[in-house]
Design a protein around this motif. Sequence first.
Motif, PDB file in Angstrom:
ATOM      1  N   ALA A 212      37.971 -29.869 -96.377  1.00  0.00           N
ATOM      2  CA  ALA A 212      39.188 -30.365 -97.016  1.00  0.00           C
ATOM      3  C   ALA A 212      40.352 -29.417 -96.762  1.00  0.00           C
ATOM      4  O   ALA A 212      41.485 -29.845 -96.514  1.00  0.00           O
ATOM      5  CB  ALA A 212      38.953 -30.535 -98.514  1.00  0.00           C
TER       6      ALA A 212
ATOM      7  N   HIS B 235      30.183 -33.331-104.451  1.00  0.00           N
ATOM      8  CA  HIS B 235      30.678 -32.163-103.716  1.00  0.00           C
ATOM      9  C   HIS B 235      31.153 -31.037-104.620  1.00  0.00           C
ATOM     10  O   HIS B 235      31.375 -29.922-104.135  1.00  0.00           O
ATOM     11  CB  HIS B 235      31.833 -32.573-102.798  1.00  0.00           C
TER      12      HIS B 235
ATOM     13  N   LEU C 153      36.893 -35.205-101.815  1.00  0.00           N
ATOM     14  CA  LEU C 153      35.618 -34.772-102.377  1.00  0.00           C
ATOM     15  C   LEU C 153      35.185 -35.684-103.528  1.00  0.00           C
ATOM     16  O   LEU C 153      36.011 -36.192-104.287  1.00  0.00           O
ATOM     17  CB  LEU C 153      35.712 -33.336-102.886  1.00  0.00           C
TER      18      LEU C 153
ATOM     19  N   SER D  53      25.542 -36.126-102.814  1.00  0.00           N
ATOM     20  CA  SER D  53      26.842 -36.752-102.602  1.00  0.00           C
ATOM     21  C   SER D  53      27.921 -36.186-103.510  1.00  0.00           C
ATOM     22  O   SER D  53      29.111 -36.427-103.276  1.00  0.00           O
ATOM     23  CB  SER D  53      26.744 -38.260-102.830  1.00  0.00           C
TER      24      SER D  53
ATOM     25  N   TYR E  14      32.245 -25.690-106.115  1.00  0.00           N
ATOM     26  CA  TYR E  14      32.321 -26.688-105.045  1.00  0.00           C
ATOM     27  C   TYR E  14      31.373 -26.313-103.907  1.00  0.00           C
ATOM     28  O   TYR E  14      31.213 -25.131-103.583  1.00  0.00           O
ATOM     29  CB  TYR E  14      33.756 -26.773-104.522  1.00  0.00           C
ATOM     30  N   ARG E  15      30.780 -27.336-103.319  1.00  0.00           N
ATOM     31  CA  ARG E  15      29.973 -27.080-102.126  1.00  0.00           C
ATOM     32  C   ARG E  15      30.891 -26.540-101.031  1.00  0.00           C
ATOM     33  O   ARG E  15      31.989 -27.077-100.796  1.00  0.00           O
ATOM     34  CB  ARG E  15      29.283 -28.356-101.656  1.00  0.00           C
TER      35      ARG E  15
ATOM     36  N   PRO F  28      32.107 -29.079 -97.770  1.00  0.00           N
ATOM     37  CA  PRO F  28      33.165 -30.067 -98.017  1.00  0.00           C
ATOM     38  C   PRO F  28      34.491 -29.430 -98.413  1.00  0.00           C
ATOM     39  O   PRO F  28      35.559 -29.932 -98.030  1.00  0.00           O
ATOM     40  CB  PRO F  28      32.596 -30.918 -99.159  1.00  0.00           C
TER      41      PRO F  28
END
Length: 243
Positions: free
Chosen positions: A162, A136, A182, A134, A154-155, A158
């Motif tokens: 964004a 991100h 995020l 969860s 950052y993943r 996601p």
Amino acid sequence: MTRAAMSVDLIVLAGGRARRLDGAVKPAVEVAGRTLLSRVLDARGLARNVVVVGPEEARAAVPDDDTSELTWTLEDPPFGGPVAGIVAGLAALEHATASGPADWVLLLACDLPWAADAARLLVPAASDPGLPASVHGLHLVDAGGRAQWLAGIYRLAPLRAAAHRLGADAHGASMRGLLAPLELRGVRDQNGEGSDVDTWQDVEWSSALLTSTPPWSNPTAEQSDRGAIRPRSNPTAERSDEE
């Protein structure tokens, strides 16, 4: 996910007007005898693919003996700010790899002399098997508690979602606006790895630190746990195209 299974791509944001540096090409500004861009690119060993978002004149900041493969791009129109640069970088990554998208994207601004040290904090934190799915993204947090979003990881999915959500509004958008959807986690920057260079005084102090001649009289410096002194990070959490 184990660290061995984790894949990372790198986006370096190397644009901006650098008004506080008299309009200099910031990636080509030298700190302790090396360009800022060359110092940030020391982090590329942690990534599969590297995209540099910057103008044509920034290419001269890459050393002549550097033969590593870089993908260059620039937001259109230019000077759109960091979010527009990230959108351009994400688009370039789609064409830069034949092995599919990476799990994570490392975002580094070009004005971080210690960017490689920052990356060596962020990548292991992201690869921690205990990190919840969860979460991100992770970013540095300076001694004053300010989020350093352009020293972050950052993943991809996601972050891309964004950016897609902003659409044409990415030009001039804030990092806060981009990252609002995020779930993020801060990584304490105890030693100033996220310290940036925005002025000629910053260049002077950073050069002194990197050449082991600490500027003891610097009123804006702080003592780190390793005994070195680094300038405090920019007191504004946002990065703009003016830097």
